[in-house]
Motif scaffolding. Sequence first.
Motif, PDB file in Angstrom:
ATOM      1  N   LEU A 166      30.776  26.900  37.221  1.00  0.00           N
ATOM      2  CA  LEU A 166      32.014  27.167  37.828  1.00  0.00           C
ATOM      3  C   LEU A 166      32.848  26.167  37.793  1.00  0.00           C
ATOM      4  O   LEU A 166      34.427  26.981  38.327  1.00  0.00           O
ATOM      5  N   ILE A 167      33.259  25.399  37.958  1.00  0.00           N
ATOM      6  CA  ILE A 167      34.255  24.072  38.446  1.00  0.00           C
ATOM      7  C   ILE A 167      34.825  23.780  36.948  1.00  0.00           C
ATOM      8  O   ILE A 167      36.234  24.318  37.389  1.00  0.00           O
ATOM      9  N   ALA A 168      34.442  23.852  35.808  1.00  0.00           N
ATOM     10  CA  ALA A 168      35.175  24.306  34.941  1.00  0.00           C
ATOM     11  C   ALA A 168      35.858  25.747  34.289  1.00  0.00           C
ATOM     12  O   ALA A 168      37.189  25.451  34.402  1.00  0.00           O
ATOM     13  N   THR A 169      35.404  26.914  35.128  1.00  0.00           N
ATOM     14  CA  THR A 169      36.386  27.526  35.408  1.00  0.00           C
ATOM     15  C   THR A 169      37.875  27.334  36.029  1.00  0.00           C
ATOM     16  O   THR A 169      38.469  28.105  35.900  1.00  0.00           O
ATOM     17  N   ARG A 222      33.277  36.564  42.958  1.00  0.00           N
ATOM     18  CA  ARG A 222      33.958  36.902  43.685  1.00  0.00           C
ATOM     19  C   ARG A 222      34.132  38.447  44.374  1.00  0.00           C
ATOM     20  O   ARG A 222      33.292  39.149  45.049  1.00  0.00           O
ATOM     21  N   ALA A 223      33.411  38.824  43.458  1.00  0.00           N
ATOM     22  CA  ALA A 223      33.022  40.546  43.856  1.00  0.00           C
ATOM     23  C   ALA A 223      31.420  40.406  44.808  1.00  0.00           C
ATOM     24  O   ALA A 223      31.174  41.563  45.414  1.00  0.00           O
ATOM     25  N   VAL A 273      36.416  36.740  33.807  1.00  0.00           N
ATOM     26  CA  VAL A 273      35.214  37.677  34.174  1.00  0.00           C
ATOM     27  C   VAL A 273      33.844  36.704  35.016  1.00  0.00           C
ATOM     28  O   VAL A 273      34.178  37.853  36.393  1.00  0.00           O
ATOM     29  N   ARG A 274      34.309  35.819  34.988  1.00  0.00           N
ATOM     30  CA  ARG A 274      32.327  35.070  35.975  1.00  0.00           C
ATOM     31  C   ARG A 274      33.469  34.671  37.317  1.00  0.00           C
ATOM     32  O   ARG A 274      33.163  34.970  37.777  1.00  0.00           O
ATOM     33  N   ALA A 283      28.749  37.254  30.314  1.00  0.00           N
ATOM     34  CA  ALA A 283      30.364  37.460  30.435  1.00  0.00           C
ATOM     35  C   ALA A 283      31.447  37.393  29.267  1.00  0.00           C
ATOM     36  O   ALA A 283      32.284  38.034  28.952  1.00  0.00           O
ATOM     37  N   GLY A 284      31.034  37.157  28.466  1.00  0.00           N
ATOM     38  CA  GLY A 284      31.988  36.934  26.880  1.00  0.00           C
ATOM     39  C   GLY A 284      32.794  38.087  26.382  1.00  0.00           C
ATOM     40  O   GLY A 284      33.230  37.996  26.232  1.00  0.00           O
TER      41      GLY A 284
END
Lengths: 213, 184
Positions: free
Chosen positions: A6-9, B166-167, B160-161, B146-147
């Motif tokens: 998550l952090i990387a994203t 969030r969703a 996407v992630r 997700a890819g």
Amino acid sequence: MKTEDLIATLAADPAPANGPSLEQRAVTGVAMGAAVSIAVFAAFYGPRPELGDALSDLVSLAKTLLPLFLGAMAGLLALRAARPGASFGMAQRLVWIVPAAVAALLVWAFATTPAAQRLPLFVGHSIHVCLPSILLLSLPILGGLIRALRQGAPVQPARCGALAGLGAAGLATALYSLFCVEDSPLFYGVWYSLGILLVTALGAYLGQRKLRW
Amino acid sequence: MTDRNDRWGELLRRANGGDAVAYAEFLTEVAPAIRTIVRGRSGDDSGNEDIVQEVLLAIHAKRHTWRETDPVTPWLYAIARYKTADAFRRLRRGPVQVPIGEHADRLVDEGQGDPTAARDLTRLLGKIDDRSASIVRAVGLEGESAGEVGTRMGMSEGAVRVAYHRAMTRLRHLAAADHEKDEM
């Protein structure tokens, strides 16, 4: 999803979006709301007769200036409340000038008004106009302000909403005071205050519903 | 404390200027502090990491509310406490507790993810935008990666992630709001 992923994203998108600041949004929101309120005022109220004379009297001037000052301070405080961890600064002390001045005006008016006139002046003849009008003229401003504050992150949404309500009511009351001919603090010190408190409560309710994130 | 504040403030200022490395460092360094706040509230370790991630997302989404002239730690901790309190409020209201015996036959199909397993998921999905709903369906229900979803929808895997996360947060909020209504 692992926290490192998550952090990387998130880190792929470091800078916040460029846009108007919270303060700029709030100014825009209040200005748009105030434009609507002023239009309503111009269409259905209009200035009182001899407005200039009235404003040259300090006690009548106070019924416009005090809510105006209250509106500015409370609006500022609402903005601070929309930033997590931000301090309230000077405004949180200055805002108390308003209730203190109102209390002083009430005491002064009570003392200087002949006993037989106190009740008639206090009741006046326009409570049924005054209270709904303050609410009505507040609504567009409150709407614009709440909308802007949604971009913020108030950690106490009800408090932030209440401050927004207080600010909107202050500005709306200053506007309404230009129409109102009841110049005794025995009237406006009580009934304006009540109208402002009602809008503040509405703001708290709206904040609880609209400012959570 | 002050050291932390100075260091994190510096990292976040650089992040605001577009420095992705500084931002990654900032998030990595604040995560343990957030974890401590969450654990302080929950008293144990189960399910905490979801909340830590929610706080990180909130920090990301609201990072414009920090002014570079303000100290960063009060800002950060205020967000962490708010989001943590919010999450636990939701958990307390939580999924309705029902005796398992009566529903044993219906348990077979239910997955692990909480809102995805909710019986009225379809209705909840109808309340969020179509794009988010289809991402939740693809990733959460059909198990696509997700890819894969990203390729199909023309989004990066990371996007996407984040959209999925969030969703899911919004669905949890909606489910909690529903539950609140039921109680009233």
